[in-house]
Write an enzyme that holds these catalytic residues in place. Structure first.
Site, mmCIF file in Angstrom:
data_model
loop_
_atom_site.group_PDB
_atom_site.id
_atom_site.type_symbol
_atom_site.label_atom_id
_atom_site.label_comp_id
_atom_site.label_asym_id
_atom_site.label_seq_id
_atom_site.Cartn_x
_atom_site.Cartn_y
_atom_site.Cartn_z
ATOM 1 N N GLU A 1 47.377 42.691 39.700
ATOM 2 C CA GLU A 1 47.577 44.043 39.173
ATOM 3 C C GLU A 1 48.706 44.774 39.891
ATOM 4 O O GLU A 1 48.624 45.950 40.224
ATOM 5 C CB GLU A 1 46.281 44.843 39.269
ATOM 6 C CG GLU A 1 45.153 44.251 38.447
ATOM 7 C CD GLU A 1 43.894 45.091 38.475
ATOM 8 O OE1 GLU A 1 43.255 45.231 37.419
ATOM 9 O OE2 GLU A 1 43.535 45.590 39.559
ATOM 10 N N ARG B 1 40.155 38.570 48.252
ATOM 11 C CA ARG B 1 39.642 38.692 46.894
ATOM 12 C C ARG B 1 40.218 37.616 45.979
ATOM 13 O O ARG B 1 41.425 37.345 45.989
ATOM 14 C CB ARG B 1 39.959 40.074 46.303
ATOM 15 C CG ARG B 1 39.215 41.206 46.966
ATOM 16 C CD ARG B 1 39.555 42.526 46.313
ATOM 17 N NE ARG B 1 38.638 42.885 45.249
ATOM 18 C CZ ARG B 1 38.999 43.471 44.114
ATOM 19 N NH1 ARG B 1 40.270 43.705 43.848
ATOM 20 N NH2 ARG B 1 38.098 43.808 43.218
ATOM 21 N N ASP C 1 35.599 41.122 34.625
ATOM 22 C CA ASP C 1 35.718 42.368 35.392
ATOM 23 C C ASP C 1 34.513 43.274 35.175
ATOM 24 O O ASP C 1 34.608 44.273 34.467
ATOM 25 C CB ASP C 1 37.005 43.100 34.988
ATOM 26 C CG ASP C 1 37.382 44.217 35.946
ATOM 27 O OD1 ASP C 1 36.766 44.315 37.018
ATOM 28 O OD2 ASP C 1 38.290 44.995 35.618
ATOM 29 N N GLU D 1 31.678 51.402 36.826
ATOM 30 C CA GLU D 1 32.984 51.570 36.185
ATOM 31 C C GLU D 1 32.927 51.363 34.676
ATOM 32 O O GLU D 1 33.280 52.251 33.902
ATOM 33 C CB GLU D 1 33.986 50.605 36.811
ATOM 34 C CG GLU D 1 35.349 50.630 36.153
ATOM 35 C CD GLU D 1 36.293 49.576 36.713
ATOM 36 O OE1 GLU D 1 37.377 49.405 36.138
ATOM 37 O OE2 GLU D 1 35.944 48.918 37.716
#
Length: 845
Positions: free
Chosen positions: A306, A339, A384, A412
């Protein structure tokens, strides 16, 4: 010694019922229950030092015994055989002061503890392998008595995993007076303000209590999208004081790093992980951190994902990058969580492209190349944090590498704490999943504990939870959402714990021992995941939210055609990702053979994941006999109907829960009930239009009890388009000019008693007001202030994020009366109105 405990004991342990105490309320038991227990009156702390976890244990015992039982226990420098005492210490201090350890306490693992309430003369023993273990045992004892559990027992317990971390996504460099929290829905940051680290650590110490009570042993306080300035001397000095506050309760501090820091703030021309100047820079910086924070836990790194920098920038491997940090940390005993959330933008036109493949593609070939203090942090599913995903295949592709599962406590994609969603059952489904790795029974929970095929093991593994509490007194915004933080800690200690058992404990600690309170909260919580999945996205299609926006409200059109890879491949003919090896992206083949074969075949794929692995026609028949499209319609209606029951169930608890928490949660549940209908209508409209296939029950686009705002008599109101159009009933709404407006109509329905629902839009750039009247009687008034009362993602447009419903129950009306909505704009909010619905009993229009 007495002065050691006074400050800690005053940390709001008997605070008002605003949620600040969380599950550590130490609320008084009814005398009829408290009288059953002969509580210790003396607290003996072995080798306590100021601001140590043992000292904090003493403060907690003083406050807990006083608050729960009314016993004013005193801290004493007494002998181990003192009658009516609680003895707290470590294995070493106990042996030094008391002699031989009790049987069962000798083999404690790191952070483990021994708890015995079976001692003669009302003596309790709490012995930790270290000071963290001792305070964990203290909280366990206090949890028992707070629930009225006075069982005589003796047992030892050890954590299943060594890594029990909390990740925060708090931003150092946010503008304004308070630090922002990415994916945080409970106010500004605890740690950052005015582009600096906070100096007042009193709230942080309260947070440390909560984390210690659920046996969290480390916390990363800054965003994985890290600001390199976190590492300057001023900030590190302030962070050391935060570490001091956490250390009081046995929680170690870690930091997220920006991979390019040597270049961006270090003055180097490169951040190549194999460049000696870069290696030296990180070595010196790590040494500098340990001088300030001797028990520093380690680093968390997000790289090459990202837009974040990383080793791939220099054509180095991700292992090269992770190992650079690991070697710098190794002399001090620190670890790095690296990660696995690494992926590139994808081409939608490429039918083989699949973001779900990325973790295995990037990391599988690196197994065996990581330093032993590297832990690869893997999101629970391959995409995700969706409402339903299969367990990530990467868990069965790293036989020699330590792994931690990343769970998202902050909601989220899952309602952002505006919607009730008890997460433990979702987490348990992943943890309990049998990967059949090597043809053996190896569940994800087993893999996290270090088990590997053939009886092999690795040294460490664990849990990383994205928490993102904020400055709101309730910590997570929603009082009920705190069950997710509590059960995360419980599962990190014992992944085999039961979802209902954990919830019962949390409910008793948070709201008291009333059976109806426990039963109602349990019912709502256990129904919350199925309900949310039903009205947002089912059959494994993902959460049909705004992928390219704020991940809150419905917007299925955003799922496809972008580079993010969270695709549904929906069109007029069918829906779902083909992830088979035979004809699709090959993702099914990343699993061990038995699981891969199950997912490869549409007939053996679990139906709740069928669209995750297979692209199917809308007319494909499920085992129920329903087509996929009809299942979509039915599920979305069923989920919304379940959400309507939540506020009604909660209202049963009025008077059983303090007014402040009762009213705050009722507001959220009523909001959720309305927004679930927004989700239902939006998704059903969208796919009805896409497919041209009618709902067999004729519900979609057939709202016979609604009066559309644009069809009412308008004064001061004018038509306005929603974007997307599916966000508004009938495709359009109305908004008022600066002078306000009215929308009125003659009631065409038979006289009777109705629940009146008003569809409107609560945008975030104002606080408009609405008034609903029937004839000359005002039925109710409300304000567009959701953005002030719920810290979810907001919107200034008429869309699925801002769409809302206000419900007035049991209104008596007569046919021919005039219904009128008066809107009073404020700021940029033009009191937008969508419809008024008159719902007879049993109808959810």
């Amino acid at each position: 010694m007495r002065s050691v405990f006074l400050v800690a004991a005053s940390l709001g342990l008997t605070a008002a019922e605003d949620g600040l105490a969380g599950w550590l309320r130490y609320a008084p038991l009814d005398e009829s229950i408290a009288s059953e227990y002969s509580a210790p009156t003396t607290i003996i702390l072995l080798n306590a030092t100021e601001n140590s976890p043992i000292a904090s244990a003493g403060a907690e015992l003083e406050a807990g015994l006083s608050g729960v039982l009314g016993v004013e226990a005193k801290v004493a420098e007494g002998a181990c055989d003192t009658a009516s005492s609680v003895i707290v210490g470590t294995v070493g201090s106990y042996q030094e002061a008391c002699g031989d350890l009790p049987e069962g306490a000798a083999e404690l693992g790191e952070d483990g503890f021994w708890l015995s309430t079976e001692g003669e003369d009302d003596t309790v023993q709490i012995i930790g392998q270290n000071e963290r273990g001792a305070i964990y045992g203290t909280f366990e004892y206090l949890s028992m008595i707070a629930q009225g559990n006075f069982t005589k027992l003796s047992y030892a317990t050890n954590p299943a995993v060594s890594v029990r971390w909390i990740n925060h996504w708090d931003n150092l460099n946010a503008g304004g007076s308070h630090g922002s929290v990415e994916r945080g829905y409970a106010g500004p940051s605890l740690f950052f303000s005015n582009n600096a680290v906070v100096s007042d650590t009193s709230r942080i110490k309260q947070y440390a209590r909560l984390l210690s009570s659920i046996r969290i042993n480390a916390i990363v306080i800054n965003n994985v999208n890290a600001d390199a300035n976190i590492l300057n001397d001023r900030n590190l000095d302030a962070i050391a004081k935060i570490a001091d506050a956490f250390r009081t309760y046995g929680v170690r501090l870690g930091l997220s790093l920006n991979f390019a820091s040597p270049q961006s703030v270090g003055g180097l021309s490169t951040f190549d992980p194999l460049d000696q100047s870069v290696i030296s820079w990180w070595t010196r910086k790590t040494e500098d951190i340990y001088k300030r924070i001797p028990d520093f836990a380690g680093y968390l790194v997000k790289a090459n994902s990202e837009g974040q920098p990383g080793p791939i920038t220099y054509r180095r491997t991700l292992a090269d990058g992770a190992n650079m940090f690991a070697r710098a940390l190794k002399p001090f005993g620190g670890i790095i969580l690296f990660r696995a959330f690494v992926y590139n933008q994808l081409e939608y036109s490429n039918r083989k492209a699949d973001r779900a493949n990325a973790a295995v593609e990037f990391f599988k070939e690196l197994d065996g190349k990581f330093e032993e203090n590297v832990v690869v942090q893997i999101k629970y599913g391959p995409i995700d944090f969706q409402v339903r995903e299969p367990a990530s295949p990467l868990f069965a592709n790293l036989p020699t590498t330590s792994m931690a599962i990343e769970l998202q406590i902050t909601q989220e994609y899952l309602g952002q704490q505006a919607h009730l969603f008890y997460l433990a059952p979702l987490w348990k489904e992943i943890l309990d999943f049998d990967m059949r790795w090597g043809g053996e029974e190896l569940r994800v929970s087993d893999i996290l504990t270090g088990k590997r095929p053939g009886g092999k093991t690795v040294a460490r593994g664990g849990f990383a939870g994205v928490s993102n509490v904020g400055m709101e007194k309730s910590w997570l915004g929603s009082h009920l959402a705190m069950s997710n933080l509590y059960t995360y800690g419980r599962l990190a200690w014992n992944p085999w714990d039961d979802s209902v058992d954990m919830l019962h404990d949390w409910t008793r600690l948070t709201f008291g021992l009333d059976d109806e309170v426990r039963d109602v909260i349990t019912q709502m919580s256990m129904e919350s995941w199925p309900a949310y999945e039903n009205y947002t996205g089912n059959l494994g299609v993902q959460t049909l939210t705004d992928i390219t926006g704020n991940h809150y409200g419905p917007n299925p059109a955003s799922q496809d055609g972008n580079g993010w890879g969270q695709w549904t491949r929906a069109d007029r003919n069918g829906i779902g990702m083909d992830r088979t090896v035979a004809t699709g992206t090959g993702n099914a083949g990343q699993y061990p053979p038995e699981v891969a074969a199950r997912y490869e075949d549409v007939e053996t794929t679990p139906e709740n994941l069928i669209l995750w692995f297979h692209h199917l026609p809308w007319t494909h028949k499920l085992s129920t006999g329903k087509t996929i499209i009809q299942h979509f319609y039915d599920a979305h209606y069923a989920g919304a109907e379940t959400a309507q029951t939540f506020p009604l169930l909660w209202q049963k608890l009025e008077g059983k829960i303090d007014d402040e928490r009762y009213e705050a949660q009722l507001y959220r549940l009523e909001y959720q009930a309305g927004h679930s209908v927004v989700w239902r209508d939006f998704i059903c409209r969208f796919y009805n239009r896409m497919t041209g296939i009618a709902d067999e029950l004729d519900r979609v686009n057939n709202h016979v009890w609604r009066i559309e705002a644009e069809k009412m008599t308008l004064s001061g109101y004018s038509r306005a388009n929603a974007n997307p159009s599916e966000a508004a009933s009938g495709g359009t709404a109305v908004t008022a000019g600066g002078g306000g407006g009215t929308a009125s109509a003659e009631i065409p329905f038979d006289s009777g008693v109705y629940d009146i629902a008003v569809g409107y839009f609560d945008v975030s750039n104002g606080k408009a007001k609405w008034t609903l009247s029937i004839g000359d009687e005002v039925i109710g008034e409300w304000q567009g202030d959701v953005e002030s009362r719920i810290s979810k993602a907001t919107s200034n447009g008429l869309d699925g994020h801002s769409a809302a419903r206000k419900l007035f129950r049991g209104v008596t009306v007569e046919k021919g009366q005039t219904v009128k909505v008066t809107g009073s704009p404020n700021g940029g909010e033009g009191a937008p109105l969508d419809y008024v619905s008159f719902q007879p009993e049993g109808i959810l229009d």
